[in-house]
Design a protein around this motif. Structure first.
Motif, PDB file in Angstrom:
ATOM      1  N   ASP A 220       2.405 -27.143 -17.685  1.00 57.51           N
ATOM      2  CA  ASP A 220       3.027 -27.104 -16.360  1.00 57.51           C
ATOM      3  C   ASP A 220       2.884 -25.689 -15.808  1.00 57.51           C
ATOM      4  O   ASP A 220       3.478 -24.748 -16.328  1.00 57.51           O
ATOM      5  CB  ASP A 220       4.504 -27.480 -16.466  1.00 57.51           C
ATOM      6  CG  ASP A 220       5.200 -27.470 -15.111  1.00 57.51           C
ATOM      7  OD1 ASP A 220       4.480 -27.398 -14.085  1.00 57.51           O
ATOM      8  OD2 ASP A 220       6.440 -27.531 -15.076  1.00 57.51           O
ATOM      9  N   GLY A 221       2.098 -25.539 -14.754  1.00 59.11           N
ATOM     10  CA  GLY A 221       1.879 -24.220 -14.165  1.00 59.11           C
ATOM     11  C   GLY A 221       2.390 -24.129 -12.750  1.00 59.11           C
ATOM     12  O   GLY A 221       1.918 -23.299 -11.974  1.00 59.11           O
ATOM     13  N   LYS A 222       3.366 -24.980 -12.399  1.00 58.36           N
ATOM     14  CA  LYS A 222       3.861 -24.980 -11.026  1.00 58.36           C
ATOM     15  C   LYS A 222       4.527 -23.643 -10.718  1.00 58.36           C
ATOM     16  O   LYS A 222       5.319 -23.136 -11.491  1.00 58.36           O
ATOM     17  CB  LYS A 222       4.861 -26.119 -10.821  1.00 58.36           C
ATOM     18  CG  LYS A 222       4.220 -27.496 -10.904  1.00 58.36           C
ATOM     19  CD  LYS A 222       5.240 -28.593 -10.705  1.00 58.36           C
ATOM     20  CE  LYS A 222       4.586 -29.966 -10.788  1.00 58.36           C
ATOM     21  NZ  LYS A 222       5.565 -31.050 -10.645  1.00 58.36           N
ATOM     22  N   LEU A 230      -4.781 -22.637 -14.152  1.00 59.07           N
ATOM     23  CA  LEU A 230      -4.811 -22.384 -15.593  1.00 59.07           C
ATOM     24  C   LEU A 230      -4.214 -23.556 -16.358  1.00 59.07           C
ATOM     25  O   LEU A 230      -4.769 -23.987 -17.379  1.00 59.07           O
ATOM     26  CB  LEU A 230      -4.029 -21.099 -15.904  1.00 59.07           C
ATOM     27  CG  LEU A 230      -3.885 -20.733 -17.386  1.00 59.07           C
ATOM     28  CD1 LEU A 230      -5.252 -20.522 -18.024  1.00 59.07           C
ATOM     29  CD2 LEU A 230      -3.023 -19.493 -17.548  1.00 59.07           C
ATOM     30  N   ALA A 231      -3.102 -24.086 -15.850  1.00 56.23           N
ATOM     31  CA  ALA A 231      -2.473 -25.237 -16.506  1.00 56.23           C
ATOM     32  C   ALA A 231      -3.402 -26.450 -16.489  1.00 56.23           C
ATOM     33  O   ALA A 231      -3.518 -27.171 -17.491  1.00 56.23           O
ATOM     34  CB  ALA A 231      -1.152 -25.571 -15.822  1.00 56.23           C
ATOM     35  N   ASP A 232      -4.061 -26.679 -15.360  1.00 50.55           N
ATOM     36  CA  ASP A 232      -4.997 -27.814 -15.272  1.00 50.55           C
ATOM     37  C   ASP A 232      -6.151 -27.668 -16.268  1.00 50.55           C
ATOM     38  O   ASP A 232      -6.547 -28.629 -16.926  1.00 50.55           O
ATOM     39  CB  ASP A 232      -5.545 -27.930 -13.844  1.00 50.55           C
ATOM     40  CG  ASP A 232      -4.482 -28.353 -12.846  1.00 50.55           C
ATOM     41  OD1 ASP A 232      -3.447 -28.882 -13.292  1.00 50.55           O
ATOM     42  OD2 ASP A 232      -4.681 -28.151 -11.640  1.00 50.55           O
ATOM     43  N   MET A 233      -6.684 -26.427 -16.363  1.00 45.73           N
ATOM     44  CA  MET A 233      -7.788 -26.198 -17.298  1.00 45.73           C
ATOM     45  C   MET A 233      -7.336 -26.378 -18.742  1.00 45.73           C
ATOM     46  O   MET A 233      -8.057 -26.949 -19.567  1.00 45.73           O
ATOM     47  CB  MET A 233      -8.349 -24.784 -17.096  1.00 45.73           C
ATOM     48  CG  MET A 233      -9.102 -24.585 -15.793  1.00 45.73           C
ATOM     49  SD  MET A 233     -10.501 -25.719 -15.617  1.00 45.73           S
ATOM     50  CE  MET A 233     -11.512 -25.201 -17.011  1.00 45.73           C
ATOM     51  N   LEU A 234      -6.139 -25.899 -19.062  1.00 38.26           N
ATOM     52  CA  LEU A 234      -5.639 -26.050 -20.431  1.00 38.26           C
ATOM     53  C   LEU A 234      -5.319 -27.512 -20.744  1.00 38.26           C
ATOM     54  O   LEU A 234      -5.520 -27.965 -21.880  1.00 38.26           O
ATOM     55  CB  LEU A 234      -4.390 -25.182 -20.619  1.00 38.26           C
ATOM     56  CG  LEU A 234      -4.646 -23.669 -20.675  1.00 38.26           C
ATOM     57  CD1 LEU A 234      -3.338 -22.903 -20.694  1.00 38.26           C
ATOM     58  CD2 LEU A 234      -5.482 -23.311 -21.899  1.00 38.26           C
ATOM     59  N   THR A 235      -4.830 -28.245 -19.740  1.00 38.20           N
ATOM     60  CA  THR A 235      -4.588 -29.677 -19.944  1.00 38.20           C
ATOM     61  C   THR A 235      -5.909 -30.406 -20.218  1.00 38.20           C
ATOM     62  O   THR A 235      -5.989 -31.269 -21.098  1.00 38.20           O
ATOM     63  CB  THR A 235      -3.892 -30.281 -18.713  1.00 38.20           C
ATOM     64  OG1 THR A 235      -2.633 -29.622 -18.515  1.00 38.20           O
ATOM     65  CG2 THR A 235      -3.654 -31.765 -18.903  1.00 38.20           C
ATOM     66  N   TYR A 236      -6.937 -30.014 -19.446  1.00 37.33           N
ATOM     67  CA  TYR A 236      -8.263 -30.607 -19.681  1.00 37.33           C
ATOM     68  C   TYR A 236      -8.768 -30.249 -21.078  1.00 37.33           C
ATOM     69  O   TYR A 236      -9.299 -31.097 -21.804  1.00 37.33           O
ATOM     70  CB  TYR A 236      -9.233 -30.114 -18.621  1.00 37.33           C
ATOM     71  CG  TYR A 236     -10.667 -30.527 -18.852  1.00 37.33           C
ATOM     72  CD1 TYR A 236     -11.082 -31.835 -18.593  1.00 37.33           C
ATOM     73  CD2 TYR A 236     -11.598 -29.624 -19.343  1.00 37.33           C
ATOM     74  CE1 TYR A 236     -12.390 -32.227 -18.816  1.00 37.33           C
ATOM     75  CE2 TYR A 236     -12.909 -30.003 -19.584  1.00 37.33           C
ATOM     76  CZ  TYR A 236     -13.297 -31.298 -19.310  1.00 37.33           C
ATOM     77  OH  TYR A 236     -14.595 -31.677 -19.539  1.00 37.33           O
ATOM     78  N   ALA A 237      -8.590 -28.961 -21.463  1.00 36.52           N
ATOM     79  CA  ALA A 237      -9.024 -28.534 -22.793  1.00 36.52           C
ATOM     80  C   ALA A 237      -8.266 -29.294 -23.879  1.00 36.52           C
ATOM     81  O   ALA A 237      -8.845 -29.675 -24.909  1.00 36.52           O
ATOM     82  CB  ALA A 237      -8.816 -27.029 -22.961  1.00 36.52           C
TER      83      ALA A 237
END
Length: 473
Positions: A220-222, A230-237
């Protein structure tokens, strides 16, 4: 030190630094700055008057216009002006300050003019206290015309208004503004530090959970755009790691099963040779043949794993050579003659006009072999496999088609991933699930196009194209 506290400290330090600079320049240097500006203004005005005087001497302007100009300059800059001829007689005078150093009862213009002549650059600059008003005043004097043989003299007098009371007022204002803004800065910096640090803290906590193997973690990077990205990329990773972890588990299960079977058979037939068929040539040869076949299966699995590891690490380099593609296809298909006769598979080869191509023959052989082997694994009950060579303007297209169950549309994008294995796999020919990953790695190394077409219930067609730049006409 927590990130939130660090960010807060940075904001507060910046605010304090800004106020220190404001106090330094507005209070400590205000008087010097004011005096410097007044001096420059007086010198600039004197130079402008000197230029007008030169124009008067040259006949460019008349006396009336000259007087009008110097009066305008004096009024605009709060100056007293006195112009003398070469005999030190006053010619023009402008009084804007009243009782000043050059127009007062106790003026010393003669001394000032003498000082001008005695100075090396024929100019004087004095800051003096007016004995009558008690205020400091700026006196500037210079020659007019030629310095060594002047045609006149110019004295300019400007009052330096006392800035003590002004400084006191500014201090009070700055004190009030400083208190208000420092309190506001503390509150705003605390809010911003929390807003900036909270998403990063949440991401860090989630990353710690991910490091412990919790692949259900969500990031959660809100708060602000960069943290959200960054949160989206880490979630994808995290999703990719979870998928790879699942595939690796499947690989271990598949390889363990595939290794256990030939190892068990190797041990069993070796014991049979030792205990039963050692003196029987027919039985012994039959058992030895099985041991050899199982050893080949083991070698195939180990080689697949090693080949993919080398390709993905970038250690494998292309060994380019020239060869005939139709002949090579026929040669590779010939290697499957044994399995075709033994297990009833029928590999149909449709060649096109022979073409010479320039690429890594060993690796292209591996690609074609893996595609045919994959088609044999997945073909339908008719055990038909079709291999086609199609010459096109874009290059030489190679297709390998099976008649199996086909691939679901959502699984097509996964088919070339390492460790992936379709549930429709048949066990007649053992594989590690790495064959298509090796195909992908080799073709990407050559920069060749590749893909798969599949219709559910009708089979799949895997293809790749040797680009036209590698086809020799």
């Amino acid at each position: 030190m927590p990130l939130k506290f660090k960010v807060w400290m940075y904001f507060v330090s910046f605010t304090i630094m800004v106020f220190v600079l404001m106090w330094t320049f507005q209070i400590l240097f205000l008087e010097n700055f004011y005096e410097s500006m007044k001096t420059r203004a007086a010198e600039r005005s004197a130079n402008n008057i000197a230029e007008c005087y030169d124009e008067l001497q040259n006949g460019t302007i008349d006396a009336a216009e000259f007087k009008s100009r110097i009066e305008s300059i004096a009024l605009d800059n709060d100056l007293c002006v006195e112009i003398f001829d070469r005999y030190e007689r006053s010619r023009y005078s402008v009084e804007t300050l009243g009782d000043c150093l050059i127009h007062g009862k106790e003026n010393r213009t003669g001394v000032y003019l003498l000082n001008i002549l005695e100075s090396s650059d024929r100019t004087i600059r004095y800051t003096m206290k007016n004995p009558r008003s008690g205020y400091n005043m700026l006196l500037y004097g210079r020659t007019l015309g030629n310095k060594n043989n002047p045609s006149g003299y110019l004295l300019v007098n400007s009052a330096l208004v006392p800035v003590g009371s002004t400084v006191y007022i500014i201090k009070r204002q700055l004190m009030l503004i400083t208190i208000v803004l420092i309190v506001a800065a503390f509150v705003i910096s605390l809010f911003l530090s929390r807003r900036i640090a909270s998403p990063i803290a949440n991401i860090t906590k989630s990353a710690e959970n991910l490091a412990k193997g919790d692949f259900s973690t969500r990031f959660d990077g809100k708060g602000y755009l960069e943290a959200e990205k960054l949160a989206d990329m880490l979630t994808y990773a995290e999703k990719e790691l979870s998928r790879v972890d699942t595939m690796q588990r499947d690989l271990i299960a598949n390889v363990s099963h595939d290794l256990r079977t030939p190892l068990t058979m190797l041990k069993a037939y070796a014991e049979m040779i030792r205990d039963l068929s050692g003196d029987n040539p027919v039985k012994r040869n039959e058992h030895l043949e099985i041991i050899i076949n199982e050893t080949d299966r083991l070698s195939l699995m180990v080689n697949d794993i090693l080949d993919l590891s080398k390709l993905e690490s970038g250690k494998q380099k292309l060994n380019i050579s020239e060869f005939e593609i139709s002949s090579k296809l026929g040669e590779i298909i010939g290697r499957f003659k044994g399995i075709s006769e033994k297990m009833g598979y029928n590999i149909v080869f449709t060649p096109d006009t022979e073409k010479n191509v320039r690429c890594d023959v060993g690796k292209i052989e591996q690609v074609i072999y893996n595609l045919i082997n994959n088609a044999i694994n997945y073909t339908g009950e008719d055990k038909q496999v079709f291999v086609r060579q199609i010459n096109t303007p874009e290059g030489v297209l190679i297709e390998v088609e099976d008649t199996g169950e086909g691939i679901e549309e959502d699984k097509i994008k996964l088919i070339f991933d390492k460790y992936y294995r379709s549930e429709n796999h048949k066990r007649e020919v053992v594989g590690t699930g790495l064959g298509l990953s090796i195909v992908k790695a080799v073709l990407k190394l050559h920069n060749y196009d590749y893909g798969v077409r599949s219709t559910k219930g009708k089979g799949s067609t895997f293809w790749f194209r040797i680009s036209s730049q590698d086809v020799i006409e």
